[in-house]
Design a protein around this motif. Structure first.
Motif: not given
Length: 477
Positions: A404, A406, A409, A428
């Protein structure tokens, strides 16, 4: 006096040579000629140097006699009759720009008076690498173009996890930092190779680590660096993108940071084993690298490349497609800006494994954004291993989807294909864009714009050359 203090003292001697008009980079080369002689004395390995040409002979002379003796010494040690190959390569074509005998004398006496006992305790190789790093960090030296930050090198080596008996290569060797780090990594795991058989030790010393460097003076530094780390692998001076580099094949591991830019005048690489012809050096290096890996399931690479390689169309898209067919491009690390000493350069590390087959090896690619919303790195705020901890945790995870973060990906191969095989993905949201008082530095923005314009001009240059080639073919038909 520790190695950092010795490096600082050696570097301060550059001021002595200012009146002789010697640049920082030239100064490091001058230091290499002198340090080699002194370090061979300290290591009791002077037997490779002919009698009468050693450090004690240099120290014993003064004034004009010293100047003339030193110039002749450089010529003699680079002579073809010198038996030791490393010695011959370090001094091949060597000359000195030190014109004032008193300056030469001061540098020699300063080197002689250093705390060599502690330097040997910390490692003469580490001392020399510290000098190279100091040279790269000085903007005036212009050396940052070939020096990859040591922390990034170490991260890439750890994740590639080289094994004893594997063949490792750097086709753009610079000062040989990647191979030296890989050698150190394996020495740490095997008690400095004491756990190995004599045959294994011989392989690690002479065959495991190879490379090629284009720039002659940088090649000298690389040879010196390898020698001080007790490495004698094949390290040639020449152009990897020419036929001279065709020997570099069948490697288990490739670790490298190819030079940025295009070939001079936009000409193509002269290798006849390139599937895709382009003047973009990074794209040429990329295809050479994945084609140089063994196809037995152990071939793998970590390569630093600028952003344009991820999205350039035409030949660029074809090369990325070929890469993702032949290899599993499993990870891309979007690197922060400012870690190299050329402003505005945005880079990435591509991690890929060569497949046993040559089709559809990439199923998904994970991207980690270590660039967006990161502090500005540079000489004052340097990159450390701590900055890579979260990325490395995600990279080695048994199930990457459970991470987890951000910044982490996944992109499926079919989705990448829909966007002309562009790999310019995974960045991001930039928080600074939503805050007026946190806008990017205008100078950095201007430098980035210049860099993009230069890339555009290089692409146009390539198109013009391709059109000219087509015209020539039509005329000749």
């Amino acid at each position: 006096m520790n190695n950092n203090e010795i490096v600082a003292k050696l570097w301060s001697l550059a001021d002595v040579l200012r009146d002789d008009g010697i640049t920082y980079h030239e100064y490091v080369t001058e230091l290499t000629y002198l340090l080699f002689l002194k370090m061979m004395q300290e290591q009791d390995t002077e037997e490779i140097i002919p009698e009468g040409k050693r450090w004690s002979d240099l120290v014993s002379k003064e004034g004009i006699e010293l100047k003339n003796f030193y110039r002749q010494l450089l010529l003699d040690l680079g002579n073809e009759e010198i038996k030791n190959e490393s010695l011959r390569m370090i001094y091949s074509g060597a000359s000195t720009s030190i014109d004032e005998p008193k300056n030469l004398e001061k540098i020699i006496k300063s080197i002689d008076s250093l705390d060599w006992y502690n330097a040997k305790e910390e490692g003469l190789g580490n001392l020399y690498e510290g000098l190279l790093e100091k040279n790269a960090s000085e903007k005036k030296s212009g050396a940052g173009q070939y020096f990859t930050p040591r922390v990034l090198i170490d991260v890439m080596v750890q994740l590639m996890d080289p094994k004893i008996g594997e063949r490792c290569n750097d086709p753009a060797a610079g000062t040989f930092g990647f191979m030296i780090s890989a050698d150190y990594y394996l020495k740490q795991q095997t008690d400095n190779y004491f756990d190995l058989s004599p045959a294994e030790v011989e392989f690690q010393k002479r065959e495991a680590f190879t490379g090629m460097e284009l720039v002659k003076d940088t090649h000298r530094l690389a040879i010196m660096n390898a020698l001080l780390h007790d490495m004698e692998g094949r390290l040639e001076q020449g152009d990897t993108l020419s036929s001279n580099g065709k020997w570099m094949k069948n490697f288990n591991v490739v670790l490298t940071n190819p030079p940025f830019g295009t070939k001079k005048g936009g000409e193509r690489a002269t290798r006849d084993d390139l599937t895709f012809q382009t003047s973009n050096k990074q794209l040429n290096f990329l295809q050479l690298i994945y084609n140089s890996l063994v196809t037995d399931g152990t071939g793998r690479a970590a390569v630093i490349l600028p952003d344009n390689v991820l999205f350039e169309g035409g030949i660029g898209a074809q090369i990325r497609r070929d890469l993702m067919d032949k290899c599993n491009l499993h990870t891309i690390l979007r690197l922060p800006t400012g870690i190299f000493y050329a402003q505005g350069v945005k880079t990435n590390v591509l991690f890929f494994d060569r497949g046993i087959t040559e089709q559809e090896n990439t199923k998904e690619t994970w991207v980690y954004d270590l660039r967006t919303n990161m502090a500005s790195f540079g000489k004052r705020n340097q990159l450390t291993m701590a900055h890579f901890e979260d990325f490395m945790k995600a990279y080695v995870a048994d199930d990457r989807s459970l991470i987890e973060d951000e910044r982490w990906n996944k992109f499926m191969r079919e989705d990448i294909a829909k966007k002309n095989d562009s790999l310019d993905v995974g960045l991001i949201a930039d928080d600074s864009l939503s805050a007026y008082d946190n806008l990017p530095d205008p100078i950095e923005s201007a430098e980035e714009a210049i860099a993009k314009l230069q890339q555009a001009m290089e692409l146009l240059h390539e198109v013009v050359n391709e059109l000219k080639a087509v015209d020539e073919e039509v005329v000749n038909q």
